[in-house]
Design a protein around this motif. Structure first.
Motif, PDB file in Angstrom:
ATOM      1  N   GLY A 169      39.459  43.768  34.215  1.00 34.42           N
ATOM      2  CA  GLY A 169      40.806  43.240  34.030  1.00 34.42           C
ATOM      3  C   GLY A 169      41.415  43.681  32.717  1.00 34.42           C
ATOM      4  N   GLN A 170      42.672  44.125  32.780  1.00 37.93           N
ATOM      5  CA  GLN A 170      43.358  44.632  31.592  1.00 37.93           C
ATOM      6  C   GLN A 170      44.378  43.618  31.084  1.00 37.93           C
ATOM      7  OE1 GLN A 170      42.343  47.708  30.298  1.00 37.93           O
ATOM      8  NE2 GLN A 170      40.812  47.304  31.886  1.00 37.93           N
ATOM      9  N   PRO A 171      44.517  43.465  29.758  1.00 34.80           N
ATOM     10  CA  PRO A 171      45.548  42.571  29.223  1.00 34.80           C
ATOM     11  C   PRO A 171      46.927  43.098  29.563  1.00 34.80           C
ATOM     12  CG  PRO A 171      44.617  43.926  27.473  1.00 34.80           C
ATOM     13  CD  PRO A 171      43.768  44.168  28.690  1.00 34.80           C
ATOM     14  N   ILE A 172      47.849  42.178  29.821  1.00 32.71           N
ATOM     15  CA  ILE A 172      49.188  42.602  30.225  1.00 32.71           C
ATOM     16  C   ILE A 172      50.255  42.149  29.246  1.00 32.71           C
ATOM     17  CG2 ILE A 172      48.647  42.760  32.669  1.00 32.71           C
ATOM     18  CD1 ILE A 172      49.802  40.013  33.077  1.00 32.71           C
ATOM     19  N   GLY A 173      49.871  41.587  28.106  1.00 31.53           N
ATOM     20  CA  GLY A 173      50.850  41.256  27.069  1.00 31.53           C
ATOM     21  C   GLY A 173      51.534  39.933  27.319  1.00 31.53           C
TER      22      GLY A 173
END
Length: 209
Positions: A169-173
């Motif tokens: 999972g990638q951070p999306i801000g």
């Protein structure tokens, strides 16, 4: 959903729309669950294209950002996925292919040059360099029966792909939309070995654990 369908409420769903949707699903999934070169804020900027909606006299619409990303080749130009060069190439090739749907059609002069070339029975090597011929060929490719499957298979058969390719999972801000957070929470519940929990800061958003 394709940019063409989102931008025109009266448009009928065609095969090319479904195929373009495959690119958007692939891109969204890769941005959210594969390590890549842009920051969380940058990821959020690209993900806005998948949530975009506005209302005018014809109803609720969207798709302008998707169209812009296709025409500008923004995602393959900016985003590179870690240790997955063939994923980069696949997204780049599909973006290039579907961008033709939103490009300016050939001019009258270009169409006339094509007609004259066909009448003169010019060899394929010369025809392939004509603007109108290349434009129509790209459109025809999108509708060809096995084009999309063949494109995916060609890239999947290439080496190397990571032997272990679990999602990350990638951070999306912080600027990500509430809609995306809700959908992300639903998605993570469906992924084995993943659960969502409310953050202790009271924001109501979900985080993986």
């Amino acid at each position: 959903m394709s940019a063409a369908l989102l931008r025109n409420n009266d448009k009928c769903n065609e095969l090319e729309d479904d195929r373009e949707s495959c690119l958007h699903v692939l891109t969204w999934t890769a941005l959210r669950f594969t390590n890549h070169t842009i920051s969380g804020g940058g990821t959020s900027r690209f993900l806005r294209a998948f949530d975009e909606e506005y209302e005018d006299e014809e109803g609720v619409k969207g798709g302008d950002l998707k169209k812009g990303f296709l025409l500008g080749r923004d995602i393959p130009r900016v985003v590179k996925f870690d240790c997955r060069p063939h994923l980069d190439k696949l997204i780049e090739e599909l973006t290039e292919a579907f961008s033709v749907r939103y490009e300016k059609p050939p001019s009258t002069k270009d169409l006339q040059a094509l007609e004259e070339a066909l009448a003169a029975n010019l060899p394929p090597s010369i025809m392939a360099g004509l603007t109108a011929f290349k434009y129509q060929q790209r459109l025809d490719n999108l509708a060809a029966q096995s084009w999309l499957v063949d494109t995916f298979r060609r890239h999947l058969d290439a080496d190397p792909w990571p032997p272990s390719d679990k999602f990350q999972g990638q951070p999306i801000g912080s600027g990500s939309s509430k809609k995306r957070a809700r959908e992300q929470g639903k998605l993570e519940v469906r992924i084995p070995g993943t659960k969502s929990q409310r953050r202790s800061d009271g924001s109501g958003s979900r985080s993986r654990s």
